[in-house]
Design an enzyme around this catalytic site. Structure first.
Site, PDB file in Angstrom:
ATOM      1  N   HIS A  18      43.921  47.665  46.006  1.00 50.84           N
ATOM      2  CA  HIS A  18      43.157  47.485  47.233  1.00 50.84           C
ATOM      3  C   HIS A  18      43.861  48.077  48.445  1.00 50.84           C
ATOM      4  O   HIS A  18      43.183  48.533  49.388  1.00 50.84           O
ATOM      5  CB  HIS A  18      42.865  46.003  47.439  1.00 50.84           C
ATOM      6  N   HIS A  41      32.552  48.595  38.872  1.00 48.20           N
ATOM      7  CA  HIS A  41      32.850  47.307  38.235  1.00 48.20           C
ATOM      8  C   HIS A  41      33.190  46.325  39.361  1.00 48.20           C
ATOM      9  O   HIS A  41      34.341  45.962  39.567  1.00 48.20           O
ATOM     10  CB  HIS A  41      34.015  47.434  37.253  1.00 48.20           C
ATOM     11  N   SER A  99      37.184  44.379  46.119  1.00 47.54           N
ATOM     12  CA  SER A  99      36.867  45.711  46.645  1.00 47.54           C
ATOM     13  C   SER A  99      35.525  45.755  47.379  1.00 47.54           C
ATOM     14  O   SER A  99      35.424  46.442  48.406  1.00 47.54           O
ATOM     15  CB  SER A  99      36.925  46.757  45.526  1.00 47.54           C
ATOM     16  N   GLU A 117      27.586  45.749  38.692  1.00 43.01           N
ATOM     17  CA  GLU A 117      28.299  44.689  37.973  1.00 43.01           C
ATOM     18  C   GLU A 117      27.483  44.310  36.741  1.00 43.01           C
ATOM     19  O   GLU A 117      26.307  43.967  36.853  1.00 43.01           O
ATOM     20  CB  GLU A 117      28.525  43.475  38.865  1.00 43.01           C
ATOM     21  N   ASP A 142      25.506  48.437  33.913  1.00 46.38           N
ATOM     22  CA  ASP A 142      26.763  48.990  33.432  1.00 46.38           C
ATOM     23  C   ASP A 142      27.278  50.038  34.414  1.00 46.38           C
ATOM     24  O   ASP A 142      26.523  50.904  34.873  1.00 46.38           O
ATOM     25  CB  ASP A 142      26.536  49.626  32.057  1.00 46.38           C
ATOM     26  N   GLY A 143      28.560  49.968  34.736  1.00 45.39           N
ATOM     27  CA  GLY A 143      29.131  50.872  35.722  1.00 45.39           C
ATOM     28  C   GLY A 143      29.082  52.335  35.318  1.00 45.39           C
ATOM     29  O   GLY A 143      28.931  53.216  36.177  1.00 45.39           O
ATOM     30  N   ASP A 163      36.835  50.900  38.069  1.00 43.35           N
ATOM     31  CA  ASP A 163      37.817  49.814  37.943  1.00 43.35           C
ATOM     32  C   ASP A 163      37.446  48.901  36.779  1.00 43.35           C
ATOM     33  O   ASP A 163      37.115  47.735  36.980  1.00 43.35           O
ATOM     34  CB  ASP A 163      37.840  49.052  39.284  1.00 43.35           C
TER      35      ASP A 163
END
Length: 279
Positions: A18, A41, A99, A117, A142-143, A163
């Site tokens: 971060h 994510h 994030s 997410e 799904d990312g 991520d």
């Protein structure tokens, strides 16, 4: 689907990830043109450090709590630390901003934040955390699908944070495939790929798969608390940065060693900053 970040919120790897993320966004803000941030994510947005999962592991005590206690943090870390403090109503460290929360705090009026997410409960919590804001889109998806469906953005400027939790055996392959497809759609975007470091061979393999995409201008930034010799212990974390902003490497040269010292790992830890692939 079994991974829940609430157990690890505010740990040392969160601090590294971060702190770099805030630096990247601040670089984007140096120009007046709007930008987009895609978080593949996203998690739940912010984390209660008084919750049962956080108190079960207490990983935040050796991470963000220790860094906040440093009386002389480097200039490159102060913006991130100020944001963490602003997520808490008083001097007590109760909330850790993920994030999405950090990115939202830095958005301008014309910027956008796109959050993906996969976990259904976390996606619902994320939507509630971020609230109603026309600049923010929350997607239960799904990312890696988001990399295909959300790019290229209309702004033509921005950052993609990849991520993943690294809970599946083919995560490295998913990352390399996702990055290759995304870069083909949006070659000028800035990409930040986070990864945990336990043992070295899996990281060398991940880097090899990323290099094999043929993408240029990739910088590696790593911080290790201890040598990466155990496949069972989180010994460090790193990021592959594609298309890093001008002079970001200089900022990281100051940030990473100072952060290692703040984490109390200057004696046994190490940092790495070099080009995985140059221009």
């Amino acid at each position: 689907m079994n991974y829940r970040h609430a157990y690890h919120a505010g740990c040392f790897s969160d601090v590294v990830k971060h702190a770099v993320l805030v630096l990247l966004i601040r670089h984007l803000k140096e120009k007046p043109k709007p930008f987009v941030i895609l978080d593949t994510h996203a998690g739940i947005g912010r984390y209660d450090l008084a919750s049962e999962p956080a108190l079960k592991t207490r990983e935040f005590e050796a991470g963000i709590a220790r860094v906040l206690a440093d009386p002389s943090p480097p200039a490159e870390l102060r913006s991130y630390l100020d944001l963490v403090r602003s997520a808490n109503s008083g001097p007590e460290l109760r909330w850790y901003p993920g994030s999405p929360w950090l990115a939202n705090a830095l958005l301008g009026a014309r910027d956008r934040l796109v959050l993906a997410e996969l976990h259904p409960e976390d996606a619902r919590t994320l939507g509630l955390t971020m609230g109603a804001d026309r600049r923010i889109q929350v997607h239960h998806m799904d990312g890696y699908r988001a990399l295909k469906s959300m790019l290229p953005p209309k702004e033509r400027r921005g950052l993609v944070l990849i991520d993943p939790p690294f809970e599946v055996t083919d995560e490295a392959e998913r990352i390399a495939r996702g990055l290759k497809h995304a870069h083909k759609r949006w070659a000028t975007g800035l990409y930040a790929i986070w990864y945990p470091i336990k043992d070295r061979p899996p990281i060398d393999r991940l880097h090899g798969l990323i290099v094999a995409t043929g993408i240029r201008r990739m910088l590696v930034a790593e911080l290790l608390l201890r040598p990466p010799r155990s496949p069972e212990t989180l010994n460090g974390s790193g990021l592959v940065l594609v298309n890093p902003p001008w002079r970001l490497d200089e900022s990281l040269k100051a940030l990473l060693p100072a952060l290692l010292k703040s984490l109390g790992a200057a004696r046994h830890g190490s940092v790495r900053l070099d080009w995985l692939v140059p221009e």
